[in-house]
Each structure stands twice: as structure tokens, then as C-alpha cells.
Design a protein around this motif. Structure first.
Motif, PDB file in Angstrom:
ATOM      1  N   ASP A 112       0.813  -1.220   0.000  1.00  9.54           N
ATOM      2  CA  ASP A 112       0.000   0.000   0.000  1.00  9.54           C
ATOM      3  C   ASP A 112       0.843   1.265   0.000  1.00  9.54           C
ATOM      4  N   GLN A 116      -0.028   4.585  -6.327  1.00 18.58           N
ATOM      5  CA  GLN A 116      -1.182   3.927  -6.943  1.00 18.58           C
ATOM      6  C   GLN A 116      -0.965   3.680  -8.428  1.00 18.58           C
ATOM      7  N   GLN A 143      -4.968  -8.496  -3.390  1.00 19.13           N
ATOM      8  CA  GLN A 143      -5.627  -7.447  -4.161  1.00 19.13           C
ATOM      9  C   GLN A 143      -4.712  -6.247  -4.372  1.00 19.13           C
ATOM     10  N   ALA A 144      -3.923  -5.907  -3.347  1.00 20.44           N
ATOM     11  CA  ALA A 144      -2.985  -4.794  -3.481  1.00 20.44           C
ATOM     12  C   ALA A 144      -1.944  -5.095  -4.551  1.00 20.44           C
ATOM     13  N   ARG A 148      -1.489  -3.525  -8.912  1.00 18.40           N
ATOM     14  CA  ARG A 148      -0.269  -2.916  -9.431  1.00 18.40           C
ATOM     15  C   ARG A 148       0.380  -3.769 -10.511  1.00 18.40           C
TER      16      ARG A 148
END
Length: 244
Positions: A112, A116, A143-144, A148
Motif C-alpha cells: 500500500d 497507486q 488485491q494490493a 499494481r
């Protein structure tokens, strides 16, 4: 993801970091082979000789994912992410020793913490998932990562699966592995107690596939197995811009 990741990072303090390199190779029979095959699987998807940016999540402890992949593919560059400063120090030292520091961006923190708009051609998450408590924390980190990755990009996921107590034969063999390397009966029992209480692996290979699916990945292909440990490659599903 922050609470579970922080708790996992606290487990890997200076004392545990200092013994990690040796003990991880005992706990996981085939440690080097797993990392070598992970690099080969990524190269098989990305193409030999193709420049690429790789996200290495949980890169502390010497960065074997980076060292192994960098030797295979000189055109790959890496972003190493880990929330444990003690574990990351080991990786920085190894990268400097092998002349790989210039090819690697160091991020002390979680996925995180990355911008982004950071986009990668591939990623690895090796030896991390079973340290995160509960499915919600596991899905969050996947998901993170997915968020990316380029659509179709590969993720290598590796770690323990099965509820340890549900596999008494594998647990007994795991203890014999430590005995094979000189551990006493008392030391083996202490390690068995620690593994039963100190980790929360997915309870089956199907559970691993379900976590990957929920995070936005195609069905995985398993390419390595060793007692409780498994390693899979999964492609980021196209058309799921948020990784879900």
C-alpha cells in the motif's frame, strides 16, 4: 492489511532475522529449487531476455527471489517491499554483496506504500501469506498486488497451505526434517508448538485458488510442493482494473 502485516513484521525481529537464512532452508526442503523454479516460471511467461519490472513482496531475509531471478534475467529490475527493517537489512546487504543494489528499489513498508500508478510486469509473494491472520488479510495483500500488475502479468505465490494439525503425517515428517539437521527432541517439540500456534495458512490448495480468484487472478498452476509448502503461478485477470 496494515494490522495483520504489522503483526507479521513484529514476528521477524532482529533475533529471528539473524537465524532466518539457515532455518528457512531446514523448514522448507527444496528452498533453493523453489526459488529457481519461480524465476524459471516467470521467465517462461515474460520471455527470455525481455526487460521487466518485478514487484517482490516480502523481500526481506536476503532477497533470494531477487538474487535468483537477477542471475537468470539481466534485464529485470526489482522493487523490494518488506515491513521488517531487520529482515530488509539482510536483503540490502546481500544485494550490495552481489552488485544488485542498483537494479533494486527498496521500500520499507507494505504494498500500500507504493504509488497507486505504479505498474509491474510480474510479482512474487513467497513465504508471506501463511503469516497473515484470516482470509481478509490474505485477500487484501493479493488485491494490493493485483492492482499494481498489468493485465495478464504473472504472480508467483508460495507458502504453506493446509491446517497443520489436519496433516499429522506431514507434521511428523516436518519434525523428522529438523532431526535430520541435528535438532533435539525438545527443540523439535518447541518448534512444532510454535508452528501450530504462530501461523494461519490457507487450509487447502482450493482455498489458495479461491483467494487468488477473489483478488483478480486466473486459476493458478502449481509448480512446486514440499510437505506443507506449495508454489503456484497465476496470471492477473484482464478487465479487473482494481484487482478484484
Amino acid at each position: 492489511m496494515a494490522d495483520g502485516t504489522s503483526a507479521a513484521a513484529r514476528k521477524f525481529d532482529a533475533d529471528r532475522a539473524g537465524e532466518y537464512a539457515q532455518q528457512s532452508r531446514i523448514a522448507l526442503a527444496g528452498y533453493e529449487a523453489c526459488h529457481e523454479l519461480a524465476a524459471c516460471m516467470l521467465a517462461a511467461v515474460l520471455g527470455s531476455g525481455t526487460p521487466a519490472r518485478l514487484l517482490i513482496v516480502g523481500a526481506g531475509g536476503g532477497g533470494p527471489e531477487i538474487v535468483t531471478a537477477a542471475a537468470l534475467e539481466p534485464g529485470w529490475r526489482f522493487t523490494a517491499v518488506d515491513p521488517s527493517s531487520a529482515m530488509m537489512d539482510l536483503t540490502i546487504a546481500r544485494l550490495e554483496q552481489d552488485g544488485l543494489h542498483d537494479r533494486t528499489e527498496i521500500v520499507l513498508g507494505t504494498v500500500d506504500a507504493l504509488p497507486q500508478d505504479a505498474v509491474y510486469d510480474a510479482a512474487t509473494l513467497i513465504g508471506v501469506l501463511h503469516h497473515l491472520p484470516g482470509d481478509a488479510e490474505k485477500r487484501a495483500i493479493l488485491q494490493a498486488i493485483a492492482g499494481r500488475l498489468k493485465p495478464g502479468a504473472p504472480l508467483v505465490l508460495a507458502g504453506n497451505h493446509y491446517a497443520y494439525a489436519s496433516q499429522p503425517l506431514l507434521l511428523a515428517a516436518w519434525g523428522e526434517r529438523w532431526r535430520q539437521h541435528g535438532a533435539s527432541a525438545d527443540a523439535i517439540e518447541a518448534r512444532r508448538g510454535k508452528i501450530l500456534q504462530g501461523a494461519d495458512p490457507p487450509h487447502s490448495e482450493a482455498a489458495v485458488a479461491a483467494l487468488l480468484d477473489a483478488a483478480g487472478f486466473e486459476p493458478p498452476t502449481r509448480f512446486f510442493s514440499s510437505l506443507f509448502w506449495g508454489a503456484w503461478l497465476a496470471l492477473r485477470r484482464a478487465g479487473s482494473a482494481d484487482g478484484a
